[in-house]
Design an enzyme around this catalytic site. Structure first.
Site, PDB file in Angstrom:
ATOM      1  N   CYS A  69      26.954  30.829  -2.609  1.00 42.97           N
ATOM      2  CA  CYS A  69      26.078  29.655  -2.531  1.00 42.97           C
ATOM      3  C   CYS A  69      25.022  29.627  -3.627  1.00 42.97           C
ATOM      4  O   CYS A  69      24.760  28.580  -4.229  1.00 42.97           O
ATOM      5  CB  CYS A  69      25.420  29.581  -1.161  1.00 42.97           C
ATOM      6  SG  CYS A  69      24.319  30.987  -0.780  1.00 42.97           S
ATOM      7  N   HIS A 109      20.853  31.766   2.236  1.00 42.05           N
ATOM      8  CA  HIS A 109      21.644  30.601   1.826  1.00 42.05           C
ATOM      9  C   HIS A 109      20.820  29.750   0.877  1.00 42.05           C
ATOM     10  O   HIS A 109      19.621  29.557   1.069  1.00 42.05           O
ATOM     11  CB  HIS A 109      22.073  29.758   3.031  1.00 42.05           C
ATOM     12  CG  HIS A 109      22.946  28.600   2.621  1.00 42.05           C
ATOM     13  ND1 HIS A 109      24.210  28.778   2.108  1.00 42.05           N
ATOM     14  CD2 HIS A 109      22.715  27.258   2.619  1.00 42.05           C
ATOM     15  CE1 HIS A 109      24.736  27.600   1.818  1.00 42.05           C
ATOM     16  NE2 HIS A 109      23.845  26.660   2.110  1.00 42.05           N
ATOM     17  N   ASP A 124      25.192  20.077  -0.898  1.00 42.79           N
ATOM     18  CA  ASP A 124      25.622  21.469  -0.812  1.00 42.79           C
ATOM     19  C   ASP A 124      27.053  21.630  -1.318  1.00 42.79           C
ATOM     20  O   ASP A 124      27.982  21.006  -0.791  1.00 42.79           O
ATOM     21  CB  ASP A 124      25.527  21.961   0.638  1.00 42.79           C
ATOM     22  CG  ASP A 124      25.458  23.474   0.742  1.00 42.79           C
ATOM     23  OD1 ASP A 124      26.115  24.155  -0.066  1.00 42.79           O
ATOM     24  OD2 ASP A 124      24.754  23.985   1.634  1.00 42.79           O
TER      25      ASP A 124
END
Length: 258
Positions: A69, A109, A124
């Site tokens: 991520c 994250h 995202d």
């Protein structure tokens, strides 16, 4: 046009002269999710580099690798900025559905906060098979994409002030928590994510430092490859193949170009 902008477009397959607007971001997010895999191979191989704009550029746009991520959303953040968007990065905590609690690793994250016409959205590209594939407003409005339904709920807690919730297509019948994040602490310096990379690489409870994982969205579902299984979701149907190391390398090259 910068080299990052040019090579990112080339990698995901959109023309160099195509104007990227808020209205076309869903299309760009889908192209990105179907091209650049979420994967932890550098962590498994103990081959990590310091997180900088240059190192991300080299890894994802020169060597054509994927990432986790903090890598995938960081490079997409730079792409957004290059194309005139107002964006910042933010840290969050992923929810563990097996234990029914937020991960104890902390805010590992990374997601993107995008502002358009005075409205803020979550964007995202680094949440594995759970990608919204569209900007999700912080208003609670439900956004529907080929990957399911997504919404952002305001919920103050020790983990942040908002929660991303989802109902994945063909998988979920009820809303479930994706992650909590803090919108009040925007980040523009990716060097902060070296801390995250160290936790992911070294912490005993990290889900990404034990076995290889590669996954990406497809036109009909998603693909997930580990060192023992290859799982394919297509139009709501799932097939799972047990594999060995030789087959892993074959499938990584065939389906993920790794």
């Amino acid at each position: 046009m910068s080299e990052l902008n040019t090579l990112f477009r080339k990698r995901i397959g959109i023309p160099e002269n195509e104007n990227v607007t808020f209205e076309t971001l869903g299309y760009v997010l889908e192209k990105t999710a179907k091209t650049i895999p979420f994967e932890n191979l550098c962590i498994i191989e103990n081959n990590v580099s310091e997180i900088t704009k240059d190192s991300l550029f080299n890894k994802i746009l020169i060597r054509n690798e994927g990432g986790l991520c903090y890598e995938l959303n960081s490079i997409f953040y730079f792409f957004l900025i290059e194309n005139g968007f107002r964006a910042a990065l933010a840290r969050g905590v992923v929810y563990n559905h097996a234990s029914q609690e937020f991960l104890s690793l902390g805010r590992t994250h990374v997601t993107i906060l995008l502002t358009h016409e005075d409205q803020t959205y979550i964007v995202d590209t680094g949440f594995g098979g759970n990608l919204p594939l569209k900007p999700v407003p912080l208003t609670g409005e439900v956004v529907t994409s080929p990957n399911g339904e997504f919404r952002v709920k305001k919920a103050a807690s020790e983990h942040g002030d908002y929660i991303l919730e989802m109902k994945l297509a063909h998988k979920d019948t009820a809303w479930k928590t994706g992650y909590a994040y803090d919108s009040k602490k925007p980040i523009s310096d990716v060097s902060e994510f070296n801390e995250i990379q160290t936790i992911i690489a070294e912490h005993e409870q990290s889900p990404f430092n034990k076995n290889p994982l590669i996954t990406r969205i497809t036109y009909s579902g998603n693909l997930t490859l580990t060192n023992t299984t290859f799982t394919k979701w297509a139009d709501g149907n799932v097939t799972k193949e047990k594999i060995d190391n030789k087959r892993f390398k074959e499938l990584a090259k065939q389906h993920f170009r790794i």
